[in-house]
Design a protein around this motif. Structure first.
Motif, PDB file in Angstrom:
ATOM      1  N   ARG A  29       0.860  -1.173   0.000  1.00 59.31           N
ATOM      2  CA  ARG A  29       0.000   0.000   0.000  1.00 59.31           C
ATOM      3  C   ARG A  29       0.907   1.237   0.000  1.00 59.31           C
ATOM      4  O   ARG A  29       2.047   1.188   0.495  1.00 59.31           O
ATOM      5  CB  ARG A  29      -0.888   0.015   1.245  1.00 59.31           C
ATOM      6  N   ALA A  30       0.422   2.344  -0.532  1.00 55.52           N
ATOM      7  CA  ALA A  30       1.270   3.531  -0.637  1.00 55.52           C
ATOM      8  C   ALA A  30       1.779   3.981   0.731  1.00 55.52           C
ATOM      9  O   ALA A  30       2.958   4.325   0.878  1.00 55.52           O
ATOM     10  CB  ALA A  30       0.503   4.664  -1.314  1.00 55.52           C
ATOM     11  N   GLY A  31       0.903   3.970   1.726  1.00 51.53           N
ATOM     12  CA  GLY A  31       1.328   4.389   3.045  1.00 51.53           C
ATOM     13  C   GLY A  31       2.420   3.506   3.612  1.00 51.53           C
ATOM     14  O   GLY A  31       3.393   3.988   4.207  1.00 51.53           O
ATOM     15  N   ASP A  32       2.279   2.190   3.445  1.00 55.44           N
ATOM     16  CA  ASP A  32       3.300   1.261   3.939  1.00 55.44           C
ATOM     17  C   ASP A  32       4.616   1.465   3.199  1.00 55.44           C
ATOM     18  O   ASP A  32       5.706   1.384   3.794  1.00 55.44           O
ATOM     19  CB  ASP A  32       2.830  -0.179   3.762  1.00 55.44           C
ATOM     20  N   CYS A  33       4.523   1.729   1.901  1.00 54.70           N
ATOM     21  CA  CYS A  33       5.715   1.965   1.096  1.00 54.70           C
ATOM     22  C   CYS A  33       6.447   3.214   1.576  1.00 54.70           C
ATOM     23  O   CYS A  33       7.667   3.192   1.793  1.00 54.70           O
ATOM     24  CB  CYS A  33       5.310   2.106  -0.374  1.00 54.70           C
ATOM     25  N   LEU A  34       5.718   4.310   1.758  1.00 60.45           N
ATOM     26  CA  LEU A  34       6.340   5.547   2.212  1.00 60.45           C
ATOM     27  C   LEU A  34       6.972   5.376   3.589  1.00 60.45           C
ATOM     28  O   LEU A  34       8.076   5.863   3.847  1.00 60.45           O
ATOM     29  CB  LEU A  34       5.300   6.671   2.256  1.00 60.45           C
ATOM     30  N   GLU A  35       6.268   4.679   4.477  1.00 59.36           N
ATOM     31  CA  GLU A  35       6.805   4.492   5.826  1.00 59.36           C
ATOM     32  C   GLU A  35       8.090   3.677   5.783  1.00 59.36           C
ATOM     33  O   GLU A  35       9.068   3.998   6.473  1.00 59.36           O
ATOM     34  CB  GLU A  35       5.763   3.807   6.713  1.00 59.36           C
ATOM     35  N   GLN A  36       8.114   2.627   4.970  1.00 59.52           N
ATOM     36  CA  GLN A  36       9.306   1.782   4.864  1.00 59.52           C
ATOM     37  C   GLN A  36      10.486   2.572   4.307  1.00 59.52           C
ATOM     38  O   GLN A  36      11.605   2.512   4.849  1.00 59.52           O
ATOM     39  CB  GLN A  36       9.016   0.582   3.964  1.00 59.52           C
ATOM     40  N   LEU A  37      10.248   3.319   3.233  1.00 61.06           N
ATOM     41  CA  LEU A  37      11.332   4.086   2.630  1.00 61.06           C
ATOM     42  C   LEU A  37      11.773   5.239   3.533  1.00 61.06           C
ATOM     43  O   LEU A  37      12.961   5.573   3.592  1.00 61.06           O
ATOM     44  CB  LEU A  37      10.898   4.607   1.264  1.00 61.06           C
ATOM     45  N   ALA A  38      10.833   5.840   4.237  1.00 60.95           N
ATOM     46  CA  ALA A  38      11.184   6.924   5.152  1.00 60.95           C
ATOM     47  C   ALA A  38      12.079   6.417   6.275  1.00 60.95           C
ATOM     48  O   ALA A  38      13.033   7.094   6.683  1.00 60.95           O
ATOM     49  CB  ALA A  38       9.918   7.550   5.730  1.00 60.95           C
TER      50      ALA A  38
END
Length: 283
Positions: A29-38
């Protein structure tokens, strides 16, 4: 530090580059992706709008607010929104398809405004590869779509980011400049993709003529035989020469990594390392 390869252990300049989330659209999911990369040090993003990753009508206000909260909590920046070009054609000869395409882009513009993103990426449109319509006709269809979208973008305070793409009827830097010099540049910026330009046989130097209208630069690698958006350093795009050209021209713009790879995180990190090694200029 390993004296044989000092770049291998040098800290990566992750916070400077934008990361396109295409490689994660089928797994995160986009939110999970952003959190992981952040959590790995990345701070700037171009979010792909794909159902299952994020899609405005599917994820709704709740999903939008979750991303807003994450961006604030992690001090992130959403540079732009993008969507695959398979289902959208702003240069379609069919008026109903142009209306549908404009509606899809308009919903992305609304979302970009809510997320404080600078722009929404659009493609000039596609033509039939077997029996294409005349360029003048396709350009007129694209113009009609822009006449709908530019006022929407103006009200939202969002740019339309037009990319060069070798599968579009309008893909060379000179052709994009000629079109928009005639149409007008209000609410329009250019996102120049070096992999796209390289595969299309365009000299990278042509990007200089667009310097006054560039919003972003896109970095990925490809060969001339197979169209890819691969890890930088694995294809034939001459990034060292391009970096020098950009520095000499004083062109220092946000750079978005649009890497499509099975192990995306490794490929993105390696791409950052490669760009850092050639002193790639990015804002």
């Amino acid at each position: 530090m390993d004296s044989r390869n000092p770049q291998a252990t040098k800290p990566l300049n992750k916070g400077t580059y934008g990361v396109n989330t295409y490689s994660f659209t089928q797994t995160h999911r986009a939110g999970d992706c952003l959190e992981q990369l952040a959590d790995l040090g990345y701070r700037r993003f171009e979010i792909m709008l794909v159902p299952g990753h994020f899609w405005p009508s599917v994820d709704g206000d709740t999903g939008r607010r979750q991303i807003e909260s994450l961006v604030g909590r992690k001090s992130l920046e959403i540079l732009s929104l993008n969507q695959p070009n398979l289902d959208v054609n702003l240069a379609s000869l069919v008026p109903e398809m142009r209306r549908h395409s404009c509606a899809v882009v308009a919903s992305a513009i609304e979302l970009a405004a809510a997320w404080n993103a600078k722009g929404v990426v659009v493609n000039p449109g596609k033509s039939n590869p077997v029996f294409p319509a005349a360029t003048e006709i396709l350009a007129d269809c694209f113009r009609r779509s822009l006449e709908v979208l530019v006022p929407v973008a103006r009200r939202a305070g969002v740019q339309l980011i037009v990319k060069n793409h070798p599968l579009s009827y309008l893909y060379r830097a000179s052709a994009l400049q000629q079109f928009f010099d005639a149409f007008g540049w209000e609410q329009v910026g250019i996102g120049y993709d070096f992999a796209n330009g390289h595969f299309a046989g365009e000299a990278a130097e042509e990007v200089v003529q667009l310097r006054d209208h560039l919003s972003f630069m896109y970095a990925a690698d490809t060969t001339l035989d197979t169209f890819r958006h691969a890890q930088i350093g694995t294809g034939t795009v001459p990034f060292e020469a391009i970096a020098k050209m950009l520095r000499d021209a004083g062109m220092n713009l946000p750079t978005i990594l649009e890497i499509v790879a099975e192990n995306a995180q490794v490929a993105i990190d390696a791409s950052v390392r490669h760009l850092d090694s050639v002193a790639w200029p990015t804002a």
